[in-house]
Design an enzyme around this catalytic site. Structure first.
Site, PDB file in Angstrom:
ATOM      1  N   HIS A 225      -9.617  72.098 -22.048  1.00 54.84           N
ATOM      2  CA  HIS A 225     -10.879  72.586 -21.524  1.00 54.84           C
ATOM      3  C   HIS A 225     -11.897  71.466 -21.675  1.00 54.84           C
ATOM      4  O   HIS A 225     -12.316  71.150 -22.787  1.00 54.84           O
ATOM      5  CB  HIS A 225     -11.323  73.840 -22.282  1.00 54.84           C
ATOM      6  CG  HIS A 225     -12.363  74.629 -21.567  1.00 54.84           C
ATOM      7  ND1 HIS A 225     -13.119  75.593 -22.168  1.00 54.84           N
ATOM      8  CD2 HIS A 225     -12.766  74.598 -20.269  1.00 54.84           C
ATOM      9  CE1 HIS A 225     -13.954  76.120 -21.292  1.00 54.84           C
ATOM     10  NE2 HIS A 225     -13.747  75.536 -20.138  1.00 54.84           N
TER      11      HIS A 225
ATOM     12  N   HIS B  58      -7.214  83.108 -16.700  1.00 58.21           N
ATOM     13  CA  HIS B  58      -8.251  82.078 -16.682  1.00 58.21           C
ATOM     14  C   HIS B  58      -8.051  81.186 -17.902  1.00 58.21           C
ATOM     15  O   HIS B  58      -7.837  81.669 -19.013  1.00 58.21           O
ATOM     16  CB  HIS B  58      -9.641  82.725 -16.730  1.00 58.21           C
ATOM     17  CG  HIS B  58     -10.759  81.746 -16.912  1.00 58.21           C
ATOM     18  ND1 HIS B  58     -11.397  81.564 -18.124  1.00 58.21           N
ATOM     19  CD2 HIS B  58     -11.351  80.891 -16.044  1.00 58.21           C
ATOM     20  CE1 HIS B  58     -12.337  80.653 -17.998  1.00 58.21           C
ATOM     21  NE2 HIS B  58     -12.332  80.220 -16.743  1.00 58.21           N
TER      22      HIS B  58
END
Length: 661
Positions: free
Chosen positions: A240, A194
């Site tokens: 991110h 992830h």
């Protein structure tokens, strides 16, 4: 008499003024001398088995005496107390534990040496090994030993060295792929990362290709990339979104994936893209992907697959998985009139610190868009029409053709999304909270869905420190992609490492048959009969004095180790037990046995942890490992231990025995 009295009277002032520290110094000197002459007896608490690779053993082996004449050696450890005196600890190293000595005598008929045929019989009857391994093991033992006597036979010392060697006597089955790899991808648990590009926490760490490389070297088969436009909207970054993480070029990540994809395993690497690009940048990244991977890229002829291909069919191939561009476009069209607070809620990761509303139909699968402004743009000032939608999609046809595994959204609720479509397969993503709710309310539907389709589970958005969740909930319900932050650490990640030590560490582990039976669906919480009983005996440990400083665990004495042994699996199987604390010993001996009754051994993982007891503070960490119960080799085994991050220690290991009854 009077003169003597006068003399005593004259000396009295002198005696009364004599410095008191003289007596203290004298006492300390006598104490130190006493400790050096009469050290602690080993029978009290310092006896340990003779470790095969310890410095003391190597010193013994260098002496020109036959191994049968070796005598116990003494190792001294000095610890300074209060800066004024030194505590000396004496450790007498004894021979192998009784079980090993008894086995040696049994198979040698009481003789002092063991021959190849006798070793072969021991391996077959006691260790469950086939005949083909005995010769190789015998040759390896002879090659490693230090003495020159009995070149064609093994002494008890050689035998013990072999049993305490993780290289020659590992705890799990051979390091090779042995499972059937010809089933569809949905039949396997897949090693999944992830936010694979993050070097640290989820808020302000650097983005880099280095974590991707490390993950691929470990055997991870699913890499996640979040792709965003740069500030000028002309280049593509991996970062991110909506955080302070520093970006990395997408091309850098793609090239590293190509270089390291098949270092640890030949089976396919799946790249999951969280796409926040404009139409033009989607076409640009599509060209980058084609140029980078070329023929390695798997692009199916059909737009929708009726069944996933197998890992065997996809060896050395790269697979792209994301939502087709229509999903982004229609998501934008359907939410055009929403308030801004609702627009920002659809993506693979939740907005930081904010939970998704339970009644949102577009978000039942847990996918939240971090920034809807990066979806396919609309012509300002005009209403979206069906014709406009298809016109916008025409520039993304190349991008769409690259998507081999399509990710869908639960537009009509979770129960609807979990329905199996016989005409096509898909991938569905759920957050860890959504999975727990789905398991509670729709457990059978989840398992049935994962028999044909792929379910991906990812950490909740509030795990800022890159921590992880319990993976067993996903595995018990057949979820193939239990996505973890591989740069984190902790017990959850240790379980992940343990699961994917299975099947030769290839990154694909075949799901047990009980999860694939369409006629009798598995229920994790149901009461099941005991299927198998596992007995685990912890003999001893060694190697800490080689991998740690003398004062790492305790400044004033040797460490006080204890071992925790337990099971992770279905709720009825979960348990944790511990040995007694072995005080002041670098190579502790416990010689304790534990019994575990297993209802679903196919999903059980054996947890092993060593800690150092500390009375006043939190216990220190001394090593860990996690082993799939289905791959444990019966018999006496050497178990190597790992640090908190899952990196193997050079020397730390345990001697254990596994028995199935």
């Amino acid at each position: 008499g009077s003169r003597a009295a006068q003399s005593r009277g004259k000396d009295a002032p002198f005696l009364s003024s004599f410095p008191s520290f003289f007596y203290i110094s004298l006492y300390l000197s006598l104490y130190i001398e006493f400790q050096s002459r009469y050290p602690k007896r080993p029978s009290q608490r310092n006896t340990k088995y003779l470790p095969p690779n310890s410095p003391a053993q190597l010193r013994i082996s260098s002496v020109s005496l036959p191994p049968s004449l070796h005598r116990p050696a003494e190792i001294m450890g000095n610890y300074r107390m209060c800066g004024c005196f030194v505590r000396k600890f004496s450790v007498i190293e004894s021979g192998p534990p009784p079980d090993i000595a008894d086995a040696f005598r049994k198979y040698t008929g009481g003789a002092p040496v063991m021959f190849p045929d006798q070793l072969r019989l021991f391996l077959a009857e006691h260790q469950g090994a086939d005949d083909g391994t005995a010769g190789k093991i015998f040759a390896a033992i002879l090659q490693k030993r230090h003495h020159l006597f009995s070149r064609h036979s093994l002494t008890l010392d050689d035998f013990y060295r072999y049993l305490f060697s993780p290289d020659l006597n590992p705890p799990t089955i051979a390091d090779q792929v042995y499972q059937d790899m010809t089933k569809p991808l949905s039949h396997y648990f897949i090693y999944t990362g992830h936010n694979s590009y993050l070097t640290g926490n989820q808020l302000n760490s650097d983005c880099s290709d280095i974590p991707i490389i490390k993950a691929l070297k470990r055997g991870v088969r699913v890499i996640e990339l979040d792709i965003w436009p740069n500030s000028d909207k002309d280049e593509i970054h991996v970062l991110h979104g909506r955080t302070l993480t520093t970006p990395v070029e997408v091309l850098t990540c793609l090239r590293s994936i190509k270089e390291y994809a098949f270092v640890a395993s030949p089976y396919p690497v799946i790249i999951t893209l969280e796409d926040h690009l404009t139409t033009q940048l989607q076409a640009k990244v599509a060209q980058m992907i084609k140029d980078t991977f070329g023929e390695m890229l798997y692009c199916p002829d059909a737009e929708c697959l009726e069944e996933f291909p197998s890992p065997e069919d996809l060896k050395y191939r790269i697979i792209i998985s994301t939502k087709p561009p229509t999903e982004y476009l229609m998501g934008k069209s359907s939410t055009r009139k929403r308030s801004k607070s609702q627009k920002d809620k659809d993506s693979d990761d939740e907005i930081w610190g904010r939970e998704a509303a339970a009644d949102s139909t577009d978000r039942e699968d847990g996918e939240m868009v971090k920034d809807s402004t990066h979806a396919i743009p609309y012509q300002s000032g005009s209403e979206s029409s069906e014709g406009t939608d298809y016109e916008l999609l025409s520039g993304t046809s190349d991008y769409k053709r690259l998507i081999a595994i399509q990710a869908g959204k639960a537009k009509s609720g979770l129960k609807q999304a979990l329905r199996v479509d016989c005409a096509k397969v898909k991938r569905l993503s759920l957050s860890e909270q959504k999975l727990e709710k789905a398991a509670e309310n729709h457990g059978e539907e989840v398992i049935r869905f994962t028999q044909k389709n792929i379910l991906r589970v990812y950490p909740k958005g509030t795990r800022f420190t890159s921590s992880n969740y319990k993976p067993l909930v996903g595995w018990m319900h057949g979820a193939q992609m239990v996505a973890f932050n591989m740069q984190g650490y902790g017990r959850a990640l240790w379980l992940m490492h343990g699961m994917f030590r299975s099947n030769g560490g290839c990154g694909y582990v075949k799901k047990p048959d009980l999860l694939m039976d369409p006629d009798k669906l598995f229920t994790p919480k149901s009461q099941l009969p005991v299927k198998k009983t596992l007995k685990v005996k912890v003999y001893a440990g060694d190697g800490w004095h080689l991998d740690f400083k003398q004062t790492h665990f305790d400044k004033y004495s040797p460490p006080d180790f204890y071992t925790r042994v337990g099971i992770a699996g279905v709720p009825d199987d979960v348990v944790m037990k511990k040995t007694r604390v072995k005080e002041d010993d670098w190579a502790p001996v416990w010689d304790e046995e534990f019994t575990f009754q297993l209802t679903v051994p196919e999903l059980a993982l054996l947890r092993i942890e060593v800690h150092e007891y500390d009375m006043s503070e939190k216990d220190d960490f001394g090593g860990q490992t996690c082993l799939p119960v289905s791959e444990l080799r019966p018999g006496i085994r050497a178990v190597p231990l790992f640090n908190r991050k899952g990196e193997k220690y050079h020397s730390v290991k345990l001697l254990m025995r596994f028995q199935f009854v």
